[in-house]
Design a protein around this motif. Structure first.
Motif, PDB file in Angstrom:
ATOM      1  N   ASN A 252       0.862  -1.254   0.117  1.00 39.52           N
ATOM      2  CA  ASN A 252      -0.147  -0.043   0.093  1.00 39.52           C
ATOM      3  C   ASN A 252       0.901   1.310   0.013  1.00 39.52           C
ATOM      4  O   ASN A 252       1.500   1.263   0.936  1.00 39.52           O
ATOM      5  CB  ASN A 252      -0.776  -0.103   1.299  1.00 39.52           C
ATOM      6  CG  ASN A 252      -1.842  -1.430   1.129  1.00 39.52           C
ATOM      7  OD1 ASN A 252      -1.358  -2.304   1.573  1.00 39.52           O
ATOM      8  ND2 ASN A 252      -3.126  -1.348   0.653  1.00 39.52           N
ATOM      9  N   CYS A 253       1.065   1.907  -1.238  1.00 34.31           N
ATOM     10  CA  CYS A 253       1.680   3.037  -1.145  1.00 34.31           C
ATOM     11  C   CYS A 253       1.196   4.271  -0.728  1.00 34.31           C
ATOM     12  O   CYS A 253       0.973   4.649   0.376  1.00 34.31           O
ATOM     13  CB  CYS A 253       2.110   2.920  -2.751  1.00 34.31           C
ATOM     14  SG  CYS A 253       3.515   4.350  -3.036  1.00 34.31           S
ATOM     15  N   ALA A 254       0.584   5.127  -1.861  1.00 32.51           N
ATOM     16  CA  ALA A 254      -0.027   6.453  -1.470  1.00 32.51           C
ATOM     17  C   ALA A 254      -1.542   6.213  -1.535  1.00 32.51           C
ATOM     18  O   ALA A 254      -2.083   4.986  -1.710  1.00 32.51           O
ATOM     19  CB  ALA A 254       0.571   7.704  -2.264  1.00 32.51           C
ATOM     20  N   GLY A 255      -2.196   7.593  -1.613  1.00 28.86           N
ATOM     21  CA  GLY A 255      -3.685   7.309  -1.640  1.00 28.86           C
ATOM     22  C   GLY A 255      -4.350   8.559  -1.302  1.00 28.86           C
ATOM     23  O   GLY A 255      -3.510   9.575  -1.372  1.00 28.86           O
ATOM     24  N   GLY A 256      -5.504   8.646  -0.658  1.00 24.09           N
ATOM     25  CA  GLY A 256      -5.976  10.091  -0.144  1.00 24.09           C
ATOM     26  C   GLY A 256      -7.585   9.832   0.060  1.00 24.09           C
ATOM     27  O   GLY A 256      -8.315   8.878  -0.023  1.00 24.09           O
ATOM     28  N   PRO A 257      -8.137  10.964   0.331  1.00 24.59           N
ATOM     29  CA  PRO A 257      -9.317  10.738   0.776  1.00 24.59           C
ATOM     30  C   PRO A 257     -10.349  11.028  -0.582  1.00 24.59           C
ATOM     31  O   PRO A 257     -10.052  11.816  -1.831  1.00 24.59           O
ATOM     32  CB  PRO A 257      -9.664  12.199   1.447  1.00 24.59           C
ATOM     33  CG  PRO A 257      -8.627  13.136   0.808  1.00 24.59           C
ATOM     34  CD  PRO A 257      -7.436  12.173   0.457  1.00 24.59           C
ATOM     35  N   THR A 258     -11.606  10.657  -0.354  1.00 25.54           N
ATOM     36  CA  THR A 258     -12.687  10.790  -1.512  1.00 25.54           C
ATOM     37  C   THR A 258     -13.665  12.054  -0.867  1.00 25.54           C
ATOM     38  O   THR A 258     -13.578  12.315   0.101  1.00 25.54           O
ATOM     39  CB  THR A 258     -13.456   9.533  -1.708  1.00 25.54           C
ATOM     40  OG1 THR A 258     -14.166   9.275  -0.426  1.00 25.54           O
ATOM     41  CG2 THR A 258     -12.744   8.434  -2.009  1.00 25.54           C
TER      42      THR A 258
ATOM     43  N   THR B 262     -14.320   8.742   2.512  1.00 25.82           N
ATOM     44  CA  THR B 262     -13.620   7.470   2.442  1.00 25.82           C
ATOM     45  C   THR B 262     -11.999   7.796   2.287  1.00 25.82           C
ATOM     46  O   THR B 262     -11.939   8.644   1.946  1.00 25.82           O
ATOM     47  CB  THR B 262     -14.117   6.467   1.841  1.00 25.82           C
ATOM     48  OG1 THR B 262     -14.379   6.862   0.251  1.00 25.82           O
ATOM     49  CG2 THR B 262     -15.615   6.080   2.226  1.00 25.82           C
ATOM     50  N   TYR B 263     -11.134   6.612   2.383  1.00 23.22           N
ATOM     51  CA  TYR B 263      -9.962   6.606   2.291  1.00 23.22           C
ATOM     52  C   TYR B 263      -9.558   5.665   1.007  1.00 23.22           C
ATOM     53  O   TYR B 263     -10.125   4.395   0.904  1.00 23.22           O
ATOM     54  CB  TYR B 263      -9.170   6.127   3.382  1.00 23.22           C
ATOM     55  CG  TYR B 263      -7.786   6.446   3.383  1.00 23.22           C
ATOM     56  CD1 TYR B 263      -7.076   7.211   2.966  1.00 23.22           C
ATOM     57  CD2 TYR B 263      -7.109   5.064   3.602  1.00 23.22           C
ATOM     58  CE1 TYR B 263      -5.592   7.450   3.233  1.00 23.22           C
ATOM     59  CE2 TYR B 263      -5.688   4.920   3.249  1.00 23.22           C
ATOM     60  CZ  TYR B 263      -4.884   6.073   3.263  1.00 23.22           C
ATOM     61  OH  TYR B 263      -3.711   6.143   3.100  1.00 23.22           O
TER      62      TYR B 263
ATOM     63  N   GLU C 149       0.374   4.036  -7.715  1.00 23.58           N
ATOM     64  CA  GLU C 149       1.369   4.799  -6.759  1.00 23.58           C
ATOM     65  C   GLU C 149       0.350   5.758  -5.675  1.00 23.58           C
ATOM     66  O   GLU C 149       0.431   5.409  -4.423  1.00 23.58           O
ATOM     67  CB  GLU C 149       2.089   5.786  -7.306  1.00 23.58           C
ATOM     68  CG  GLU C 149       3.143   6.737  -6.583  1.00 23.58           C
ATOM     69  CD  GLU C 149       4.117   5.767  -5.792  1.00 23.58           C
ATOM     70  OE1 GLU C 149       4.693   6.375  -4.734  1.00 23.58           O
ATOM     71  OE2 GLU C 149       4.500   4.794  -6.035  1.00 23.58           O
ATOM     72  N   ASN C 150      -0.583   6.374  -6.421  1.00 23.10           N
ATOM     73  CA  ASN C 150      -1.658   7.303  -5.411  1.00 23.10           C
ATOM     74  C   ASN C 150      -2.847   7.376  -6.325  1.00 23.10           C
ATOM     75  O   ASN C 150      -3.044   7.189  -7.480  1.00 23.10           O
ATOM     76  CB  ASN C 150      -1.019   8.355  -5.021  1.00 23.10           C
ATOM     77  CG  ASN C 150      -0.961   9.677  -5.808  1.00 23.10           C
ATOM     78  OD1 ASN C 150      -1.028   9.719  -6.979  1.00 23.10           O
ATOM     79  ND2 ASN C 150      -1.091  10.685  -5.004  1.00 23.10           N
ATOM     80  N   ALA C 151      -3.606   7.897  -5.679  1.00 21.01           N
ATOM     81  CA  ALA C 151      -5.164   8.089  -6.537  1.00 21.01           C
ATOM     82  C   ALA C 151      -5.523   9.557  -5.711  1.00 21.01           C
ATOM     83  O   ALA C 151      -5.511   9.487  -4.537  1.00 21.01           O
ATOM     84  CB  ALA C 151      -5.966   7.106  -6.109  1.00 21.01           C
ATOM     85  N   VAL C 152      -5.736  10.508  -6.537  1.00 14.54           N
ATOM     86  CA  VAL C 152      -6.244  11.718  -6.199  1.00 14.54           C
ATOM     87  C   VAL C 152      -7.670  11.981  -6.691  1.00 14.54           C
ATOM     88  O   VAL C 152      -7.695  11.853  -7.996  1.00 14.54           O
ATOM     89  CB  VAL C 152      -5.198  13.097  -6.665  1.00 14.54           C
ATOM     90  CG1 VAL C 152      -6.046  14.405  -6.108  1.00 14.54           C
ATOM     91  CG2 VAL C 152      -3.977  12.953  -5.800  1.00 14.54           C
ATOM     92  N   THR C 153      -8.634  12.297  -5.733  1.00 17.81           N
ATOM     93  CA  THR C 153     -10.049  12.207  -6.407  1.00 17.81           C
ATOM     94  C   THR C 153     -10.682  13.651  -6.290  1.00 17.81           C
ATOM     95  O   THR C 153     -10.470  14.131  -5.199  1.00 17.81           O
ATOM     96  CB  THR C 153     -10.970  11.310  -5.446  1.00 17.81           C
ATOM     97  OG1 THR C 153     -10.524  10.053  -5.541  1.00 17.81           O
ATOM     98  CG2 THR C 153     -12.440  11.205  -6.108  1.00 17.81           C
TER      99      THR C 153
END
Length: 614
Positions: A223-229, A233-234, A317-321
Motif C-alpha cells: 500500500n503506497c499512497a492514496g487519499g480521501p474521497t 472514505t480513504y 502509486e496514488n489516487a487523487v479524487t
C-alpha cells in the motif's frame, strides 16, 4: 520489459521546441527553465508572492544533512508519533526491541514502512483519525534473525506488517499529539477480508480455488499512497505487486502478461514457501486480485475494504479524487514503473446520484490513459473494450480483461511511456494536475518532450492543465521542473538541489510540498539524505524544509484543517542494517543501544503555533 518509444529528436531540439511554446512563467521558474536550456545555474529566487500581498514561503531553508535525525527549520519542532511496532491503541501489545513480537501481536501494531496517509478530523484541528499505509517490510529487521530459518509464522508476521493502520490521535494539554483508545482503531492486513467490485468482480481471471466466485480476496498489500474521497472514505493504492509472487524456477515467457507486470523481475518475498496462494504454479490467478485501488471507510470499523476495479490494475502509486464538471468522481493515478503511464478515471454519474441509489461513484465510468504530444498538447485515451486495439481480435475478450491487463491496453492504444509516474496533486486555485516522474536510469536510447533526459537519474515534475475541467479529454502540459544538479540540467537553484521527487501535495494555501525517494545530488559538496521541499508554483521559489535520517524515504503528507500540524512519514530508515547489526544504517527514532530503526509517522509544529510553511 516494456519497450522504449521510437527515437525522437535530440534533447537540444526538444528543448528549443519547449521553450518556443512556453508562456512566460512568473519569476524564478521561468529563469530556472531558461537555465535548463542553457545548462547554466539557476538563480536562487525571484520576487515572491506575486499578486498575493505576501510570500507563500516563510521559513528559513534547511541545509543538506546526512545526520541520523529529522532536521527541520529553526522555529519548528518534530515529534515522533507512531512507529513500526507501536500498538494501535495504548492498551495494545508493546514493541519488542529485538523484533520478537509474534504475528498475532504485529496484527495489532503499526505495520512497517509507513507511506501515504490522511488525517480525517473528528474534533476540528485537535483530534482525528489517521489512515496510514504500510507499503512493505524490511525482512532483515522485521524478524530477530531476519530471513533465516523461514517459517509460516514469519510469513504471517510479514503479512501482518503490510496493509493499513487506522488510529485515533489527539492533542494533549501540552499541545503534543498522542495515540488514544478508539472504537475506530484497526489494522487491515494481508489476512483481512476484502472484496472486488465493479467490472472485474466475478470474472474468470480473478477466480481461484479458494474463491471460485472471484469476489472475496484476503488482504491488501504494498500500500503506497492514496487519499480521501469527496464522500469521506480513504483510497489506498496497491503498488509493487510483482515481488510477492513466485513464478517457479524461471522467469515467465517473454512477452507474456506476467512479464509485463514484472513477475520474476526481482527476487520475491518468501511467502510462497508457506502460503501457496503466492505460488503462481499453484494459484495462477491470485496475482490478478492485487494491483487495485482499495476503498476503506475509516468511520466504520466493521466495513469491508473494497477493491474498485474500474480504476484499472497497475502498480498504483496514488489516487487523487476530485469532482468532475457534472459532479462525477474523477481520479488521477500514476503507474510507478519505468516507461509506464499516467491515468484518469471519469465516473459515469454524479457522486450524489450514485450514492443516493446505493452505488459507488467508482464502480462505473471510463478509465483513460495520457498521451503527451511534442507540442505541449495532450489527450486522454479511453480504455474501452471494442475501441481500436482493444477488440477480441487484439486479445481482449471483454472490458474486465482490459482492466485486469490495463498495462497491455495502454500499450495497445499508444499511451506515452513516462519516467516512473508517481504521486500527483491538484492545485487548489487552478485545478492543474502536477505529478512526479521519480527517475528512469533505464532510459538509455531515446527521449521525448515529456521525458527529456537520457539516464534520468534525478527525475522531474509534469504539470497538466485541463482548463479547469477535470472531465476534459484534452489538455495542455508543461514540465514544471527538472530535479538534480547543474550537470544534469536541473531547473532548481543549486543550493536547493534535490533528486527523485516522489510524494507531492498541495496544501490549501497553494504551497507544493515535494518529497524525495532515491538518488540525491551533492549539495555544497555534501551528500544528502532524502528530503522534503516546498515550492511556490506562482513564483518558482523552492526551499528545503526537512531532511530525514540515512537510508530513508520521506513520504506521506497530510495536515490538520488549520494547517498548524503537519504529519509526514519516514519510511525504512537504516534498512541497510542486518540481523547481526540492526543499527548499522540508522538508529532513529529511538536511539536505543538495543533497538533497531523504525519507520515512523512524525508530526511537525511551529514553536509559535503558526501555519506550517507560512
Amino acid at each position: 520489459m516494456h519497450p522504449e518509444p521510437n527515437s525522437p529528436p535530440p534533447i537540444s531540439e526538444l528543448a528549443r521546441r519547449r521553450l518556443s511554446r512556453r508562456s512566460a512563467l512568473a519569476g524564478g521558474l521561468a529563469t530556472a527553465a531558461a537555465s535548463f536550456f542553457a545548462l547554466s545555474p539557476a538563480p536562487a529566487t525571484a520576487a515572491r508572492g506575486a499578486g498575493r500581498g505576501r510570500p507563500l514561503l516563510g521559513f528559513p531553508t534547511v541545509g543538506p544533512s546526512s545526520a541520523d535525525a529529522v532536521v527541520v527549520p529553526p522555529g519548528y519542532r518534530s515529534q515522533v508519533l507512531f512507529s513500526w511496532g507501536d500498538p494501535i491503541v495504548p492498551s495494545g501489545p508493546a514493541f519488542a526491541e529485538d523484533a520478537g513480537n509474534s504475528a498475532a501481536e504485529q496484527a495489532m501494531q503499526a505495520g512497517d514502512q509507513h507511506d501515504g496517509m490522511w488525517f480525517f478530523p473528528t474534533r476540528g484541528a485537535n483530534a482525528g483519525l489517521l489512515c496510514i499505509n504500510h507499503e512493505a517490510t524490511a525482512e532483515r529487521l522485521l524478524h530477530t534473525d531476519g530471513t533465516a530459518n523461514w517459517t509460516a509464522e514469519k510469513t504471517a508476521k510479514s503479512q501482518a506488517a503490510h496493509g493499513v493502520s487506522i488510529i485515533a490521535v489527539e492533542k494533549d494539554k501540552r499541545n503534543r499529539w498522542q495515540v488514544v483508545e478508539s472504537e475506530y482503531a484497526r489494522r487491515i492486513t494481508m489476512t483481512t477480508p476484502t472484496r472486488l467490485t465493479g467490472p472485474v468482480a466475478g470474472h474468470p481471471l480473478v477466480r481461484t480455488k479458494a474463491d471460485p466466485d472471484g469476489v472475496a480476496v484476503l488482504g491488501t498489500l504494498n500500500n503506497c499512497a492514496g487519499g480521501p474521497t469527496p464522500w469521506g472514505t480513504y483510497l489506498t493504492c496497491e503498488e509493487t505487486i510483482n515481488k510477492y509472487f513466485s513464478y517457479g524456477d524461471g522467469p515467465p515467457p517473454e512477452g507474456s502478461v506476467e512479464e509485463r507486470y514484472g513477475i520474476g523481475s526481482e527476487e520475491p518475498y518468501l511467502w510462497h514457501t508457506t502460503d501457496t496462494r503466492f505460488d503462481m504454479r499453484a494459484e495462477p490467478n491470485e496475482y490478478n486480485r492485487f494491483g487495485w485501488v482499495t476503498e476503506i471507510d475509516p468511520f466504520d470499523p466493521a466495513s469491508t475494504p473494497l477493491k474498485r476495479t474500474a480504476l484499472g490494475r497497475v502498480e498504483h502509486e496514488n489516487a487523487v479524487t476530485v469532482r468532475g464538471r457534472n459532479g462525477e468522481a474523477v481520479v488521477y493515478m500514476g503507474d510507478d514503473t519505468q516507461f509506464d503511464y499516467f491515468y484518469k478515471f471519469v465516473g459515469s454519474e454524479p457522486i450524489g446520484k450514485a450514492r443516493a441509489h446505493g452505488r459507488s461513484p467508482l464502480d462505473e465510468g471510463i478509465l483513460h490513459v495520457a498521451v503527451f504530444e511534442e507540442d505541449g498538447s495532450g489527450r486522454w485515451l479511453p480504455l474501452v473494450h471494442g475501441a481500436p486495439g482493444l477488440t477480441e481480435d487484439d486479445g481482449f475478450a471483454d472490458q474486465a480483461q482490459v482492466l485486469v491487463q490495463t498495462r497491455l491496453a495502454a500499450d495497445a492504444v499508444g499511451a506515452t511511456p513516462m519516467d516512473r509516474p508517481e504521486w500527483c496533486s491538484v492545485q487548489p486555485e487552478t485545478g492543474a494536475v502536477f505529478f512526479t516522474c521519480t527517475n528512469n536510469k533505464a532510459r538509455t536510447e531515446s527521449v521525448d518532450a515529456a521525458n527529456p533526459r537520457l539516464h534520468n537519474k534525478f527525475g522531474h515534475i509534469v504539470k497538466i492543465d485541463e482548463g479547469g475541467n477535470p472531465s476534459a479529454l484534452d489538455f495542455t502540459w508543461d514540465i514544471f521542473l527538472l530535479a538534480g544538479d547543474e550537470a544534469s540540467g536541473a531547473t532548481v537553484p543549486a543550493d536547493q538541489a534535490f533528486g527523485s521527487p516522489d510524494g507531492l501535495w498541495f496544501d490549501p494555501a497553494g504551497r507544493l510540498w515535494i518529497q524525495t525517494d532515491g538518488s540525491q545530488p551533492l549539495v555544497e559538496g555534501a551528500e544528502l539524505n532524502n528530503q522534503m521541499l516546498v515550492s511556490d508554483p506562482g513564483t518558482g521559489e523552492i526551499r528545503r524544509f526537512l531532511v530525514g535520517p540515512p537510508d530513508c524515504e520521506i513520504t506521506g503528507i497530510t495536515a490538520t484543517p488549520d494547517g498548524r500540524s503537519l504529519f509526514i512519514n519516514v519510511q525504512h530508515p537504516g534498512d541497510s542494517g542486518t540481523p547481526e547489526d540492526p543499527r548499522s544504517g540508522s538508529n532513529w527514532p529511538d536511539y536505543s543501544p538495543t533497538g533497531r530503526p523504525r519507520s515512523s509517522t512524525v508530526v511537525i509544529t511551529r514553536d509559535d503555533g503558526g501555519v506550517i510553511g507560512a
